[in-house]
Design an enzyme around this catalytic site. Structure first.
Site, short mmCIF file in Angstrom:
data_model
loop_
_atom_site.label_atom_id
_atom_site.label_comp_id
_atom_site.label_asym_id
_atom_site.label_seq_id
_atom_site.Cartn_x
_atom_site.Cartn_y
_atom_site.Cartn_z
N SER A 141 0.74 -1.00 -0.06
CA SER A 141 -0.05 -0.04 0.14
C SER A 141 1.02 1.20 -0.03
O SER A 141 1.90 1.30 0.44
CB SER A 141 -0.97 0.11 1.18
OG SER A 141 -1.35 1.22 1.56
N TYR A 154 -2.29 -1.30 10.23
CA TYR A 154 -2.20 -1.56 8.75
C TYR A 154 -1.17 -1.41 8.00
O TYR A 154 -0.42 -2.12 7.54
CB TYR A 154 -3.53 -0.86 8.10
CG TYR A 154 -3.94 -0.98 6.76
CD1 TYR A 154 -4.43 -2.04 5.98
CD2 TYR A 154 -3.27 -0.23 5.76
CE1 TYR A 154 -4.66 -2.25 4.78
CE2 TYR A 154 -3.35 -0.21 4.48
CZ TYR A 154 -4.16 -1.24 3.94
OH TYR A 154 -4.46 -1.27 2.56
#
Ligand SMILES: NC(=O)c1ccc[n+]([C@@H]2O[C@H](COP(=O)([O-])OP(=O)(O)OC[C@H]3O[C@@H](n4cnc5c(N)ncnc54)[C@H](O)[C@@H]3O)[C@@H](O)[C@H]2O)c1
Length: 262
Positions: A141, A154
């Site tokens: 990401s 995350y």
């Protein structure tokens, strides 16, 4: 001729979002795809829509080692005995201030995003080697490369995936296996836009608010589409990327390029 003719690829988290688009595009490019997810009804429907000859669905909770063994066996049985590609796509996101994050929540995110990718490499790389070589694409990401408040668990897992990608690339290069990672910015899937899960779609108000947000923060002025991420996954899985391994690929409409003051 498709870019993935003859290939057999396992794609996790393929019941919706980016994984679904990756499965559809890979099949259209000639691959046979095993779709894994925990959303059984939806995953089975996507596989059916792609077609029995090209796609199968299997329940694959990426955090469970036994599920990986069963998934690999299913792929081999369904598609002629070998597997030569993996897209580690499954992931979950939780919003919380770091100091308010319960340990169980942090560990759950690690278990799915990070341990899931590790188990995928562990289960599938030997199969790819036995097939004579192939590819692994991990899904990191934007937050694997830069910070973002309130997504601490995350972001930590997405940075870890880049570490895993580099080490796997080094260890597997001699076995003719290339390993790369994608780092998407904001992509219009239920993860970034939960309103998509409502059968009526996002409300006009939330659509406008999100459009305004992306107009302000993303240089290209819009959210990414899952089909665009699928095209990067295709590039990294096909021979078009034959001399690339161990790298993170940012796909974010320019978000990471810097801060614009205009
Ligand atoms: N949407 C974004 O803005 C964005 C940005 C950067 C990275 N990503 C990453 O892209 C990947 C795909 O996300 P998406 O945007 O399509 O979101 P999504 O939530 O629509 O899809 C994620 C899929 O993973 C599945 N999944 C969740 N836990 C699982 C488990 N334990 N085992 C197997 N499958 C599981 C879900 O059921 C779902 O089908 C994720 O790794 C995500 O972190 C998304």
């Amino acid at each position: 001729m498709g870019k993935l003719d003859g290939r057999v690829v396992v794609i996790t988290g393929a019941a919706r979002g980016q994984g679904e688009q990756e499965a559809r595009l890979f099949a259209a490019e000639g691959a046979r795809v095993l779709l894994g997810d925990v959303l059984d009804e939806r995953g089975a429907a996507v596989a059916k829509d792609i077609g029995e000859d090209r796609a199968r669905y299997v329940r694959l909770d990426v955090s469970r080692e036994e599920d990986w063994a069963a998934a690999v066996a299913t792929a081999k049985e369904a598609f002629g005995g070998s597997v030569d590609g993996l897209v580690n796509n499954a992931g979950i996101l939780r919003f919380n201030e770091l100091t308010a994050t319960p340990l169980a929540e942090f560990q759950q995110v690690v278990q799915v995003n990070q341990v899931g990718a590790f188990l995928g490499i562990k289960a599938v790389a030997p199969e790819i080697e036995a097939a004579g070589g192939g590819t692994i694409v991990n899904t990191s990401s934007y937050t694997g490369l830069t910070g973002m408040a309130y997504v601490g668990a995350y972001a930590a897992t997405k940075a870890a995936i880049l570490g895993l990608t580099r080490v796997a690339a080094l260890e597997l290069a001699a076995k003719n296996i290339r390993v790369n990672a994608m780092c998407p910015g904001a992509v219009d899937t239920p993860m970034a836009n939960p309103g998509l899960l409502d059968p009526a779609g996002p409300t006009a108000e939330s659509r406008d608010a999100m459009a305004e947000l992306y107009r302000r923060v993303v240089p290209m002025g819009r959210v990414g589409r899952p089909e665009e991420i699928a095209r990067l996954a295709l590039f990294l899985t096909s021979e078009d990327s034959s001399y690339i391994t161990g790298q993170p690929f940012v796909i974010d409409g320019g978000w990471m390029a810097g801060v614009s003051i205009l």
